[in-house]
Every structure is written in structure tokens, then in C-alpha cells.
Design an enzyme around this catalytic site. Structure first.
Site, PDB file in Angstrom:
ATOM      1  N   LYS A 208     -73.486   5.387 -36.932  1.00  0.00           N
ATOM      2  CA  LYS A 208     -72.709   6.758 -36.163  1.00  0.00           C
ATOM      3  C   LYS A 208     -71.645   7.177 -37.102  1.00  0.00           C
ATOM      4  CE  LYS A 208     -74.311   5.865 -32.592  1.00  0.00           C
ATOM      5  NZ  LYS A 208     -73.867   5.300 -31.190  1.00  0.00           N
TER       6      LYS A 208
HETATM    7  C1  LIG Z   1     -74.677   4.967 -30.291  1.00  0.00           C
HETATM    8  C2  LIG Z   1     -74.623   5.481 -28.290  1.00  0.00           C
HETATM    9  C3  LIG Z   1     -74.235   4.998 -27.650  1.00  0.00           C
HETATM   10  C4  LIG Z   1     -73.320   3.996 -27.404  1.00  0.00           C
HETATM   11  O1  LIG Z   1     -71.969   3.058 -28.518  1.00  0.00           O
HETATM   12  P1  LIG Z   1     -72.372   1.729 -28.963  1.00  0.00           P
HETATM   13  O2  LIG Z   1     -70.673   1.680 -29.848  1.00  0.00           O
HETATM   14  O3  LIG Z   1     -73.307   1.612 -29.476  1.00  0.00           O
HETATM   15  O4  LIG Z   1     -71.469   0.723 -27.634  1.00  0.00           O
HETATM   16  C5  LIG Z   1     -74.203   5.746 -26.276  1.00  0.00           C
HETATM   17  N1  LIG Z   1     -74.711   7.004 -26.549  1.00  0.00           N
HETATM   18  C6  LIG Z   1     -75.195   6.826 -27.672  1.00  0.00           C
HETATM   19  C7  LIG Z   1     -75.449   8.527 -27.165  1.00  0.00           C
HETATM   20  C8  LIG Z   1     -75.125   6.322 -28.838  1.00  0.00           C
HETATM   21  O5  LIG Z   1     -76.095   7.392 -29.744  1.00  0.00           O
END
Ligand SMILES: *Cc1c(COP(=O)(O)O)cnc(C)c1O
Length: 374
Positions: free
Chosen positions: A183
Site C-alpha cells: 500500500k
Molecule cells: C489491502 C486491502 C484491504 C485489507 O487490508 P489489509 O491491511 O491487508 O488487511 C481491504 N480493502 C482493500 C481494497 C485493500 O486493497
């Protein structure tokens, strides 16, 4: 031998490492001062009043559903083209996710389709800023106001983005960030829920700590050991060394978004006249955070395979959630329910994009994919 290019990669510098090391030598590894400092810094960045740091983006989505009081019998509308966690959080609270189709050009939730899905059981909409592009919040707000629904932004892709001059994080009743390494900024694993509502924030703070109302600082201050668990919560806490990494990462957010936009502009330019490659539409009046750079190509499976063989780490975001075996079995979803998502799923390909990616590597991706698709 050319090296592999990943589709996404974190950037960690000496300052990040020093910050984490100093917290490891401090008294507080968890529930210490770095947690509230990280929350304050993110609030400042996204111009919102309250933030609750949690152990993942998924935990953040779960906390949001808890704060809204989602329960058995409630429906929550989610886009089908997203990561499964967007829908799973509704199920954690025993609610029913209702899958909305997406717009074919942006892959954002289609507001017209959303309205058709509203029933008297509908309680909320979760909008996903797919790839980092903020949704059409004006239309979403019109719908939520007309039907008295809550609006949650799954902003796991779009930290650092904005919509009509308003930062992502301030665009919904509750917004959710993820700090997974792919991210925009990372804490290893981690997430945050953002809101202007003190009541939601208080509920989510208890929720991340077993549903216990007071924390250890309040108990110390009052000179008591007494606490009460008033709701069923979880251990969704984020450690102090993760929060200090987040604080350090946040300092780079703006420059990283600029670099992501530069890479996206290079791709857009290179694919303008490229045979067999269609870029997604970037809408006006937005800052796109470009967590992902997605194109549509014919014969995607073959293109995917050939690029992977060349060491180019392409990926597919996402398998439409209503097609997963779990949802088919438990909720009776299936083919035909979201035709646009199902059709674009056969074409989409995420190309490498991350702040440290060199122009040479962008060029290598461009040349290879143009050659394969022509
Ligand atoms: C990455 C992601 C999540 C979940 O995040 P985590 O930190 O991996 O639990 C939820 N929604 C979207 C759209 C994502 O890309």
C-alpha cells in the site's frame, strides 16, 4: 540476466529503521505514546478529527462495521471488484454484503447500480477508491442522504488522494486505510479507521481492545484496576514500533504520490496509441494516489504469463468477490450478477508501480507489454 520487477514494493530508509529501533529500546512496545502520535499525525494529514490505529486494514473495516452497528439482517452494498476483505467485514458482523457492479471505464462502484440495490434492510455503502482514484463522492452522498445510509470509504488504495480539494479520509462517515507493504505507506501489517464522529471513535477504540471501555492509562490515572467489558471486541491493537514506522513513512507520502503519478503519466503516454491496450479513465477534480496502475488487455492470461516469464511482476486486481466459492455457497451469488465486473475481470492487468521504480524499469515494462499486445 535482467532482474525481476515486482508489481509493488515498500520504501524503507535509515530514518524508518532508526525510529523503529529507538522504540524497541523504549518502555512501550504496545499501547504506548506512539499509537496516539500516529493517530494524530494521520488526522492532521487527512483533516479529520478522530483516528483509531488497528492491526490491519481488514480489522479497520471490521471496526467500521461494528461502529455502525451492522448486525444480522442488515445489508451493506459493496462493489464486486475489490479485495474480499471489503465484503468479509460485513459478514464478520453477520450482515449481508450486496454486490454492486462497477463502471467499465474507471472500475469504481457504479452509483446508478447502487441505487437499484437499496432495500429497507440496507444500512450502509462501502465505496472502494479502486487503484487509488477517489469514487464519485458527490453522487454517493446524494444517495446516502436520500436513503439515510452510512457511507464508508474503503480507502486502502487512496491515502494521499483527494476529491474536489478534500483529502481522502474526510469524504465519508468512516474511512479505512491499510498499511500493508504494497500500500501507499506501510507499518508491516496495520490499518486505521478515520472519522469525525466521537461516538464512532470511542466505539472503535473499545472494539480494538476486547470491548473494554477504559485503557490502562485511564485506569492508572484513576488509581484502579477495575474495568468492564461492555461489548464483544477483539485484540486488534497496533504496536508502538509499527506506529513509529507509520509516522516516519507518512513524511514521504506527498513525494511518493508525486512519483506514482509520474510513473502513471509515463504509462498513460506510452499506451495512448498502443494496439490492444486500454488505459482506465482518470476523472477530473481528483488527486489519484495510484496504489495500482491497471490496464485492460485482450488475451490477458497470455499477456500475464509472458510478462511474468520476462520477470515483470504483473498481477490481477481483483477476482470479482461474488464469484468466490464462499460467497456462491453461503450467499447464493454467481455469474451474471455483476456483468461489467465479470467482463473486465478477464481483461485487467496491474503493472508494476512503486515510488522507487526507475524510469528504465518503466520503459522495460512499456516496451515488453506493447510488443506482446500488438
Ligand atoms: C489491502 C486491502 C484491504 C485489507 O487490508 P489489509 O491491511 O491487508 O488487511 C481491504 N480493502 C482493500 C481494497 C485493500 O486493497
Amino acid at each position: 540476466m535482467t532482474h525481476n520487477i515486482p508489481y509493488g514494493h515498500q520504501s524503507i530508509n535509515e530514518d524508518d529503521i532508526c525510529a523503529v529501533a529507538s522504540v524497541l529500546q523504549s518502555d512501550w512496545l504496545t499501547t504506548g505514546p506512539k499509537v496516539s502520535e500516529f493517530e494524530r499525525e494521520v488526522c492532521k494529514k487527512v483533516q479529520t478529527d478522530y483516528a483509531v490505529a488497528v492491526s490491519s486494514g481488514t480489522a479497520a473495516l471490521h471496526a467500521a462495521m461494528f461502529a455502525l452497528g451492522i448486525k444480522k439482517g442488515d445489508e451493506v452494498i459493496v462493489p464486486s471488484l475489490t479485495f474480499a476483505a471489503t465484503a468479509n467485514c460485513v459478514v464478520y458482523q453477520k450482515g449481508t454484503p450486496v454486490f454492486a457492479d462497477v463502471d467499465p471505464d474507471t472500475l469504481l462502484i457504479d452509483c446508478d447500480k447502487v441505487e437499484e440495490l437499496i432495500t429497507d434492510k440496507t444500512k450502509a455503502i462501502i465505496a472502494v477508491d479502486y487503484a487509488g482514484q477517489p469514487c464519485n463522492y458527490h453522487d454517493l452522498e446524494t444517495i446516502t442522504a436520500a436513503y439515510n445510509l452510512a457511507l464508508v470509504a474503503d480507502a486502502c488504495h487512496s491515502l494521499g488522494g483527494s476529491y474536489m480539494g478534500r483529502p481522502v479520509g474526510s469524504l465519508a462517515d468512516i474511512s479505512v486505510f491499510s498499511f500493508h507493504p504494497v500500500k501507499v505507506i506501510t507499518t508491516g501489517e496495520g490499518g486505521m479507521v478515520i472519522t469525525d464522529s466521537e461516538r464512532f471513535a470511542d466505539r472503535m477504540k473499545a472494539f480494538r481492545n476486547h470491548g473494554i471501555q477504559t485503557d490502562h492509562t485511564q485506569r492508572n490515572k484513576n488509581g484502579t484496576w477495575f474495568y468492564e467489558m461492555t461489548e464483544l471486541g477483539y485484540n486488534y491493537r497496533l504496536t508502538d514500533f509499527q506506529c513509529t514506522l507509520g509516522i516516519s513513512q507518512l513524511k514521504h507520502l506527498d513525494e511518493w504520490i508525486v512519483r506514482r503519478q509520474e510513473i502513471a503519466a509515463r504509462y498513460n503516454n506510452a499506451f495512448k496509441d498502443a494496439a490492444g491496450i486500454t488505459t482506465l479513465t482518470a476523472l477530473p477534480e481528483r488527486t489519484h494516489a495510484y496504489h495500482l496502475y491497471v490496464v485492460k488487455v485482450k488475451g490477458r492470461n497470455k499477456v500475464f504469463k509472458q510478462l511474468r516469464e520476462l520477470g515483470i511482476g504483473v498481477n490481477v486486481h481483483y477476482i470479482p468477490v461474488h464469484l468466490h466459492p464462499y460467497y456462491r455457497r453461503e450467499f447464493g451469488t454467481g455469474v451474471g450478477q455483476c456483468p461489467v465486473a465479470e467482463e473486465v475481470y478477464e481483461q485487467i492487468l496491474s503493472l508494476p508501480i512503486y515510488p522507487a521504480m526507475s524510469d528504465d524499469n518503466v520503459e522495460r515494462v512499456v516496451n515488453n507489454i506493447r510488443e506482446i499486445c500488438k
